[in-house]
Design a protein around this motif. Structure first.
Motif, PDB file in Angstrom:
ATOM      1  N   LEU A 238       0.879  -1.160   0.000  1.00 16.02           N
ATOM      2  CA  LEU A 238       0.000   0.000   0.000  1.00 16.02           C
ATOM      3  C   LEU A 238       0.918   1.212   0.000  1.00 16.02           C
ATOM      4  O   LEU A 238       1.688   1.409   0.944  1.00 16.02           O
ATOM      5  CB  LEU A 238      -0.859  -0.047   1.261  1.00 16.02           C
ATOM      6  N   VAL A 239       0.894   1.994  -1.090  1.00 12.68           N
ATOM      7  CA  VAL A 239       1.807   3.139  -1.166  1.00 12.68           C
ATOM      8  C   VAL A 239       1.018   4.434  -1.345  1.00 12.68           C
ATOM      9  O   VAL A 239      -0.180   4.411  -1.641  1.00 12.68           O
ATOM     10  CB  VAL A 239       2.830   2.986  -2.324  1.00 12.68           C
TER      11      VAL A 239
ATOM     12  N   LYS B 272      -3.455   5.906   3.706  1.00 14.76           N
ATOM     13  CA  LYS B 272      -2.973   4.538   3.980  1.00 14.76           C
ATOM     14  C   LYS B 272      -3.362   4.085   5.390  1.00 14.76           C
ATOM     15  O   LYS B 272      -3.872   2.981   5.577  1.00 14.76           O
ATOM     16  CB  LYS B 272      -1.440   4.468   3.858  1.00 14.76           C
ATOM     17  N   SER B 273      -3.105   4.966   6.361  1.00 14.11           N
ATOM     18  CA  SER B 273      -3.393   4.582   7.742  1.00 14.11           C
ATOM     19  C   SER B 273      -4.879   4.347   7.948  1.00 14.11           C
ATOM     20  O   SER B 273      -5.282   3.396   8.627  1.00 14.11           O
ATOM     21  CB  SER B 273      -2.894   5.654   8.706  1.00 14.11           C
TER      22      SER B 273
ATOM     23  N   ALA C 240       1.781  -1.284   4.345  1.00 13.24           N
ATOM     24  CA  ALA C 240       1.903   0.108   3.925  1.00 13.24           C
ATOM     25  C   ALA C 240       3.376   0.480   4.003  1.00 13.24           C
ATOM     26  O   ALA C 240       4.046   0.119   4.968  1.00 13.24           O
ATOM     27  CB  ALA C 240       1.081   1.003   4.853  1.00 13.24           C
ATOM     28  N   THR C 241       3.895   1.159   2.983  1.00 13.73           N
ATOM     29  CA  THR C 241       5.325   1.474   3.009  1.00 13.73           C
ATOM     30  C   THR C 241       5.656   2.694   2.169  1.00 13.73           C
ATOM     31  O   THR C 241       4.916   3.087   1.269  1.00 13.73           O
ATOM     32  CB  THR C 241       6.161   0.272   2.504  1.00 13.73           C
TER      33      THR C 241
ATOM     34  N   VAL D 125       0.638  -3.767  -6.110  1.00 12.94           N
ATOM     35  CA  VAL D 125       0.795  -2.454  -5.490  1.00 12.94           C
ATOM     36  C   VAL D 125      -0.523  -1.692  -5.587  1.00 12.94           C
ATOM     37  O   VAL D 125      -1.141  -1.603  -6.650  1.00 12.94           O
ATOM     38  CB  VAL D 125       1.912  -1.646  -6.175  1.00 12.94           C
ATOM     39  N   ILE D 126      -0.946  -1.157  -4.471  1.00 14.22           N
ATOM     40  CA  ILE D 126      -2.140  -0.310  -4.444  1.00 14.22           C
ATOM     41  C   ILE D 126      -1.694   1.084  -4.044  1.00 14.22           C
ATOM     42  O   ILE D 126      -1.022   1.257  -3.020  1.00 14.22           O
ATOM     43  CB  ILE D 126      -3.154  -0.856  -3.422  1.00 14.22           C
ATOM     44  N   GLU D 127      -2.007   2.067  -4.874  1.00 15.98           N
ATOM     45  CA  GLU D 127      -1.571   3.426  -4.564  1.00 15.98           C
ATOM     46  C   GLU D 127      -2.775   4.303  -4.245  1.00 15.98           C
ATOM     47  O   GLU D 127      -3.758   4.332  -4.996  1.00 15.98           O
ATOM     48  CB  GLU D 127      -0.780   4.022  -5.735  1.00 15.98           C
ATOM     49  N   LEU D 128      -2.659   5.029  -3.152  1.00 16.66           N
ATOM     50  CA  LEU D 128      -3.702   5.984  -2.764  1.00 16.66           C
ATOM     51  C   LEU D 128      -3.153   7.388  -2.940  1.00 16.66           C
ATOM     52  O   LEU D 128      -1.964   7.639  -2.729  1.00 16.66           O
ATOM     53  CB  LEU D 128      -4.097   5.781  -1.302  1.00 16.66           C
ATOM     54  N   GLU D 129      -4.046   8.289  -3.368  1.00 15.33           N
ATOM     55  CA  GLU D 129      -3.661   9.692  -3.454  1.00 15.33           C
ATOM     56  C   GLU D 129      -4.857  10.520  -3.020  1.00 15.33           C
ATOM     57  O   GLU D 129      -5.929  10.418  -3.614  1.00 15.33           O
ATOM     58  CB  GLU D 129      -3.252  10.021  -4.892  1.00 15.33           C
TER      59      GLU D 129
END
Lengths: 306, 229
Positions: B34-35, B42-43, B194-195, B208-212
């Motif tokens: 989770l990036v 992420k949190s 998460a990293t 990979v899952i990316e959040l923005e």
């Protein structure tokens, strides 16, 4: 649930919070001692009421020679034999309210007075002549005093009608007032105790938030997380409750049996026995466990969420 | 294993949602990175899985359970099937390595015999055999994180949540930790991590899952970090 784990947690918690724990113990002890004390006091008052109301009379005091000179009620002179007969006859007719009538002569009154107040300087200056004859009336219902008062007050030869219950009522009212004051102080102490417990638990939960946080994450049940805190409060509470019990037992011992030794000085009053004290102790101990535990439980609902 | 159906999360007294309309599914046995930058959600994503928070909209299913309909008293049972690892290790400083791991079993009422059996086993697995009686303060950061992983894994969770587990560690130590997490993943445990560690994500080549800003902007199998600082 592993008891050993919980017990060691309680020990750690209580020691970490030593000053706060001490404050909790003292305030619980004081408030519950006051609670027990006022329970005993009201027991004492009601047993005294039972005892004395049984014995109280309405007294119809008759005029004697010295009253005839000083008291306006006795302006027509000392009571005559005819008047006495009439009064007695009237009393006997009122058998719906009167249970028993006894006559006390002036000599008897003098003797009783000597028995009761023999040591006082006033007693030695009294003579039987100064004492009044009286009818002592035992009522079927102590509240019905008014009937006698209206029938005999102001009658020729009657100096006054006196209701002993009225005098006792003042005394009991005073005792009740003291009792209520003690209960008020108790309520305040109790609030202080509960607030202290809430605060102690809060500090305790805060200082162990790392542990409780981990417990939450690994899935410890709410009960398992809260139990050490609740037991901590309960242990502090029961120590306070134990102290309160000691206060009560020691208190009774020193006020009634020894020390102040009221039982030998006031032998007109029958004091509560040990049984009355002992039956209060389980109640106090139960309260000392339950109240802090509940206070802790509600404090934790706020500070330890799932 | 995990399913998000158009999940949004708005914290009280905040205008901008921490998560917006996130939909995704994680299968059993997957390894997920989770990036996203700080504040990307992420949190919040992890807290929703742990049911430390509830979704404002949408549904979160974890281990087949709708978390919105899970009553409070059943949450602990659900969490026993999850393991969690954090950047700051979260060990108890006054307990030994073995006691720290055993704590996770004690507080859910496991028997002494069971604890005596499983603690050395899991410490061997994470490579800390022989260090049972050491205190956390005597260990290096990497070793402390291994203790934390042992604690998270000792109850054999189906899902391991790791929130920046290598965030406090040097690259070499991090590689060791990642190998350990990979080994745990191979036992069939789903791992969500998460990293911010680009090297690790690029090397491992996992999903990979990316959040923005709370939105799901990338869901890539065998992905790379791709996010520029």
């Amino acid at each position: 649930m592993r008891a050993q784990f919980v017990l060691s947690e309680i020990g750690v918690g209580l020691r970490r919070n030593l000053t706060m724990t001490f404050a909790v113990i003292v305030s619980v002890a004081l408030s519950l001692a006051l609670f027990g004390g006022s329970l005993l006091m009201s027991d004492q008052v009601s047993s005294m009421k039972g005892y004395w109301y049984d014995k109280v009379n309405v007294s119809v005091f008759l005029c004697n020679k010295s009253d005839a000179e000083s008291d306006p009620n006795c302006a027509k002179g000392a009571v005559t034999t005819d008047q006495k007969k009439q009064i007695l006859a009237d009393l006997e007719k009122m058998d719906s309210v009167v249970e028993k009538v006894t006559y006390e002569s002036a000599d008897e009154a003098y003797k009783h007075y000597k028995e009761q107040f023999g040591d006082s300087p006033l007693a030695s200056s009294l003579t039987p002549d100064q004492m009044q004859e009286s009818y002592r009336i035992k009522l079927k219902d102590p509240e019905k005093y008014k009937v006698i008062a209206t029938a005999f007050d102001g009658r020729d030869g009657v100096q006054s009608v006196q209701d002993q219950k009225g005098i006792l009522d003042n005394l009991f009212e005073l005792l009740n007032l003291m009792n209520r004051a003690a209960l008020g102080v108790m309520a305040l102490m109790l609030i202080v105790a509960l607030l202290l417990i809430v605060n102690t638990v809060r500090v305790s939960a805060f200082s162990r938030r790392r542990e409780t946080g981990i417990m939450r994450l690994v899935g410890a049940s709410g009960f398992y997380i809260q139990a050490p805190f609740i037991m901590e409060a309960a242990v502090a509470g029961v120590i306070g409750g134990g102290l309160a019990c000691v206060f009560l037992v020691v208190g009774r011992y020193f006020t009634i049996d020894h020390g102040m030794a009221l039982s030998s000085k006031l032998n007109l009053i029958t004091f509560l026995g040990w049984d009355a004290v002992l039956t209060k102790l389980p109640l106090i101990l139960a309260a000392s466990v339950l109240m802090p535990a509940l206070a802790a439980f509600f404090a934790l609902r706020k500070y330890l969420k799932v | 294993m995990i399913r998000f159906d158009s999940v949004s999360k708005v914290y009280p007294k905040q205008n901008h949602p921490a998560l917006r309309d996130v939909t995704l599914e994680v299968e059993k046995g997957e390894f997920i990175f989770l990036v996203g930058s700080s504040g990307s959600g992420k949190s919040t994503f992890l807290r929703l899985i742990l049911r430390e928070e509830r979704a404002s909209h949408g549904q979160v299913h974890v281990l087949g359970k709708d978390l919105a309909r899970l009553s409070n008293w059943k949450v602990p049972q659900m969490r026993r099937q999850l393991g969690t690892v954090f950047q700051d290790f979260r060990l108890l400083p006054n307990k030994t390595v073995a006691e720290n791991v055993a704590f996770a079993q004690e507080v859910i009422g496991k028997s002494k015999g069971e604890i005596r059996k499983s603690v050395p086993q899991v410490l061997d697995l994470v490579g800390l055999g022989g260090k049972e009686e050491r205190m956390p303060g005597e260990l290096s950061g990497g070793e402390q994180q291994r203790v934390a992983i042992a604690r998270a894994f000792v109850n054999r969770p189906k899902l391991l949540i790791a929130d920046e587990p290598t965030g406090n560690l040097d690259p070499q130590t991090s590689v060791g930790i990642m190998k350990l997490l990979d080994r745990i993943n191979r036992t069939g445990t789903t791992v969500v991590m998460a990293t911010h560690d680009q090297n690790i994500v690029d090397q491992m080549r996992k999903r990979v899952i990316e959040l923005e800003k709370g939105r799901l902007v990338r869901d890539q199998a065998r992905g790379v970090y791709g996010y520029q600082h």
